[in-house]
Every structure is written in structure tokens, then in C-alpha cells.
Write an enzyme that holds these catalytic residues in place. Structure first.
Site, PDB file in Angstrom:
ATOM      1  CD  GLU A  67      47.802  31.575  25.678  1.00 40.41           C
ATOM      2  OE1 GLU A  67      48.682  32.033  24.927  1.00 40.41           O
ATOM      3  OE2 GLU A  67      47.863  31.609  26.910  1.00 40.41           O
ATOM      4  CB  SER A 122      45.524  29.521  28.301  1.00 41.42           C
ATOM      5  OG  SER A 122      46.914  29.395  28.517  1.00 41.42           O
ATOM      6  CD  GLN A 136      51.826  35.573  28.685  1.00 36.60           C
ATOM      7  OE1 GLN A 136      51.274  34.506  28.934  1.00 36.60           O
ATOM      8  NE2 GLN A 136      51.168  36.624  28.230  1.00 36.60           N
ATOM      9  NE  ARG A 182      47.989  31.427  33.867  1.00 38.27           N
ATOM     10  CZ  ARG A 182      47.153  30.425  34.098  1.00 38.27           C
ATOM     11  NH1 ARG A 182      47.141  29.810  35.271  1.00 38.27           N
ATOM     12  NH2 ARG A 182      46.330  30.002  33.162  1.00 38.27           N
ATOM     13  CB  CYS A 188      45.761  40.083  31.325  1.00 44.10           C
ATOM     14  SG  CYS A 188      45.516  38.908  29.980  1.00 44.10           S
ATOM     15  N   GLY A 190      48.550  51.273  23.522  1.00 40.02           N
ATOM     16  CA  GLY A 190      49.637  50.488  24.083  1.00 40.02           C
ATOM     17  C   GLY A 190      50.492  49.907  22.974  1.00 40.02           C
ATOM     18  CB  ALA A 191      53.482  50.724  21.478  1.00 40.29           C
TER      19      ALA A 191
END
Length: 467
Positions: A114, A109, A120, A52, A50, A190-191
Site C-alpha cells: 500500500e 505494511s 504518512q 505502528r 494505526c 470520521g471525516a
């Protein structure tokens, strides 16, 4: 080495541009195929979160590679490459290595420090490996980047600043609610991995009751059961919104889930005395339609807004300590890489020498059939010793020179002088786990491993902080 990084992030592009560039998991393999099909691109890894969208690539030429990558990104964004020029950053060779290591360490970040970016990056490497778009250079780069990230968190206090994006967003949300989050009803839309992190964080902070909705009802039910929350069908989203004070939206939808019309209808059924309805939009593309922020009684906190609020970053000492680790590891990686570049050439030179010796010994056997086996063996040993002594000092020296800046030219000169054919490295097919810094022998050594670690259980590619 021709390593190229081309990307856009919250630092250089608004959410609207990141939405255009974002690559959904279902499109990742096709995009990687497009990249490595370009004339100047030989390897590629694609990172899309979300915050980059970045391409790490091995290219045969800087300008050609840059043009190829920009063309693919522009096609995804549906605009000419020139329209992206003001939002893209470019790093080449040593600067590219430094950028990737800074990303892995959490220094680049939105919430500095973080750790979710490590997951990711590992997922991005997994996708690239599965698409057969990684080779020797990106394999080594990604493995070392993961280890640099682990080392940064193990050896410094960057974790004190490294809250997740979810935690940071909820901290901002608490400022809009009297008495904070405790006892405030909340809904997570969202899950996936980000949704699960949101439910866990809300529960830890004392918000509740909690509800979860998702297009896949089974996934929502499993997540809700894990935290004592209620699973709400997506068809009842509007009704659920009217009962909560906090909404965390973190889906992989390509269109807004919380539209202006849906939220407006919700506000009509909601008691204004409860305070504002706080919507946290952690998705790219965005889950909350742009016009929602204009509605009275609504506070929208999205990636753009978080970037402004969190611009000050963590304590300078922690960031500086991580920066020193990154600097040392970059130099270690470059030193290794320069040495690794010359190793196949040295091996090819020694192989050429062995071939020449073998040919001459066979000729000698034909010309002097009267030599005994013992005499032939002694001649062979003598010739091999002479050749090895002649090659020893030059090969040792070329390895030393290759480890210095600009040392890659020596391998090229050897190949040219002796007309050596050096085989290309094959693609690596396995992806390493993010290993623990205390047990990994390569952490802090500046060396990159050559044996990949088998992958573990895979998760949503949009994991944790940078969804």
C-alpha cells in the site's frame, strides 16, 4: 553514524498496546521535544499510525539512546519500560536504514504494497522539521526513504497487491454480507483523511446510500457533499447506525465512539433479517469498544483481525523485486553517508593547510620586504601548489576508504591527528514532496539530495492506509 529505530507495530504488539503508545497530532511536537531533550538523542522523527508507532533517531550512543527512547515511549504508555520489552523492535545503523526503506516501500505494511505510508512518512518528517528535531542525518534518510518508496511503486508490480487498508477491510466486510457491498447502506464515522478515503472507496464499490458523521459538522458536510452522501450530526449517531449495514470508524478520538451501550440500543431497533451489522474499526486508539464484538448480530473487523487475515501478503515475485530495490538503495545510502561523513573533515584539513600557508606568507613578507609584488605572488602560487599536491593523494584515498564498510574511522583519525574542529551540520527546515520516480534524478542512484524540496499542501497526519 549512530541511527536508531525503536518501535512497535501490528507485527509485534496487539491493538491494546498500540493504543497506549499512539501519539495524537496535538501531542506530536511535545513528544518530539521530549525525545531530543534526552541526553543521548540528537535528532528524532516520530511515526504514529494505526499499525505502528516508531521513533527514528540519531543518537550519540546505542545503549544510552535506546534507554532514552524507551523511557519516553513508556511514559506515553503509562507503564514501566520493561512492560514494553516484548513488543518493541530495535534496529541500529545499517539495519535501521533498511527498516525505514522497507517501511517506505510498503513491505512492512499490514497490506503489503500500500502506498499511503509514503504520505504518512512525509507528514512525520514535516512534524519533525517543524519541531526542529531533524538534522543532517535524518533529513537525508527521510528524503531518500520517500524516493525509495516512489521507486518501488514505479518499477515493480507491488501496486497490484498494494490496496489500501480501507479496501482490504471492505473486502473482508463483503464476505459477511449476502451479495456483497453493492446497494448496502453505509456510515463513515470520521471525516479526516481515512474517513475521506473510506467514503470514496465505498462509493466506488457501489455501496449506498452513504452517510458521514463527525464531531466537526462542517467537515462532515463538505465530505458528504463531495460524494452525494448525507451528513449526520454526531448526536444522531445511534439512530444512523440502525439504518445501515456497514460502518467504517476512523476518528482520532482518544475514547471509543461506538460503545457497547450505543450499539446494543441500535440492534434493538434493527431488523435481524438484514444480516449482521459490520463494524470496521480502522482507528488507533480503537473507535469500537471491546465488548461490542460480543453482541449477537455484530461483526467487528479491527486491525488485529486484519493482520491475521492478510498475513499471506502479495505475490512473492513483486515483493522480491521491491526487496532488491531496497537492498541496492540501502547500500547506496550507506556509501553516500560514509563519503559524506569524511567530506567536512577533508575540507577542514584543506582549510588548516591554507591557514598555515597564509601565516607563513605573511611572515615572509615581513622578513623580506625587498621582494616585489610579482615575486611574492610567484612564491605564494608555488607554496600553494606544493601543499595541494601533498594533500591530493591522501584526501582522494581517504574518500575512497571512507566509502567502504567501517570507513568512518578514517575521518575520526584525521580529526585526531591534525586536531581539526569540524562544525556540526545545521538542522534542515524544509520538507520534500514525494516526487515522481520518473522525474527525480536521485531515484535509483544511491545518492541523497542536499537541497530540500518545498512542502506542498499538508493533510491529516494519519493519512491513508496506516491511519
Amino acid at each position: 553514524m549512530k541511527l536508531l529505530v525503536v518501535g512497535a507495530s501490528y507485527r509485534t504488539a496487539p491493538v491494546a498496546v498500540l493504543e497506549q503508545l499512539a501519539v495524537a497530532p496535538a501531542e506530536t511536537t511535545r513528544t518530539l521535544d521530549q525525545l531530543v531533550a534526552q541526553p543521548y538523542v540528537t535528532e528524532a522523527v516520530l511515526v504514529s499510525t494505526c499499525n505502528r508507532v516508531e521513533v527514528y533517531a540519531t543518537v550519540s550512543g546505542f545503549h544510552g539512546g535506546l534507554g532514552d527512547i524507551c523511557a519516553v515511549l513508556a511514559e506515553r504508555a503509562g507503564c514501566p519500560p520493561a512492560a514494553l520489552a516484548n513488543h518493541l523492535y530495535v534496529h541500529f545503523d545499517a539495519a535501521a536504514v533498511e527498516h525505514v526503506f522497507r517501511v517506505a516501500a510498503g513491505l512492512d505494511s499490514l497490506v503489503v504494497g500500500e502506498a499511503q505510508i509514503l504520505g504518512q512518512l512525509r507528514d512525520a518528517y514535516h512534524w519533525a522539521s517543524g519541531a526542529d528535531s531533524t538534522g543532517r542525518l535524518l533529513h537525508e534518510l527521510m528524503q531518500q526513504a520517500l524516493r525509495v518508496g516512489k521507486r518501488a511503486h514505479a518499477e515493480t508490480g507491488i501496486d497490484r497487491a498494494g490496496q489500501s487498508v480501507v479496501t482490504a477491510a471492505l473486502d473482508l466486510a463483503a464476505g459477511h454480507l449476502d451479495e456483497g457491498l453493492t446497494g448496502r447502506p453505509a456510515l463513515v464515522v470520521g471525516a479526516g483523511a481515512m474517513g475521506a478515503l473510506s467514503v470514496a472507496t465505498l462509493a466506488r464499490l457501489g455501496a449506498g446510500p452513504l452517510a458521514v458523521t463527525n464531531r466537526g459538522a462542517d467537515r462532515a458536510a463538505r465530505l458528504a457533499e463531495s460524494y452525494g452522501a448525507e451528513a449526520v450530526p454526531m448526536t444522531e449517531l445511534a439512530a444512523a447506525l440502525s439504518t445501515v449495514d456497514i460502518v467504517v470508524a476512523a476518528t482520532a478520538a482518544t475514547e471509543p465512539v461506538l460503545t457497547r451501550d450505543v450499539v446494543a440500543r441500535t440492534l434493538a431497533d434493527r431488523d435481524p433479517a438484514r444480516g449482521p451489522l459490520v463494524l470496521l474499526d480502522l482507528a488507533v486508539p480503537r473507535d469500537v469498544e471491546r465488548g461490542v464484538a460480543e453482541l449477537p448480530g455484530v461483526e467487528v473487523i479491527d486491525i488485529d483481525r486484519m493482520a491475521d487475515v492478510l498475513a499471506d501478503g502479495p505475490a512473492a515475485a513483486d515483493a522480491a523485486a521491491v526487496g532488491q530495490i531496497v537492498t541496492a538503495e540501502v547500500e547506496g545510502f550507506l556509501t553516500w553517508l560514509r563519503g559524506a561523513d569524511v567530506a567536512p573533515t577533508v575540507a577542514a584539513l584543506r582549510g588548516r593547510a591554507d591557514d598555515v600557508v597564509g601565516v607563513e606568507l605573511r611572515r615572509l613578507a615581513q622578513r623580506r620586504p625587498d621582494l616585489t609584488d610579482g615575486q611574492r605572488a610567484e612564491v605564494a602560487r608555488t607554496v600553494h601548489r606544493v601543499v595541494q599536491r601533498l594533500l591530493h593523494q591522501p584526501t582522494v584515498r581517504v574518500r575512497q576508504l571512507a566509502a567502504e564498510p567501517g570507513g568512518d574511522q578514517y575521518a575520526a583519525l584525521l580529526r585526531e591527528l591534525f586536531d581539526l574542529q569540524v562544525p556540526q551540520a545545521t538542522t534542515v527546515g524544509a520538507v520534500p514532496d514525494v516526487v515522481d520516480a520518473d522525474t527525480d534524478p536521485y531515484v535509483g542512484t544511491g545518492s541523497a539530495p542536499t537541497d530540500p524540496v518545498p512542502p506542498g499542501t499538508e493533510s491529516d497526519p494519519h493519512l491513508g492506509g496506516e491511519r
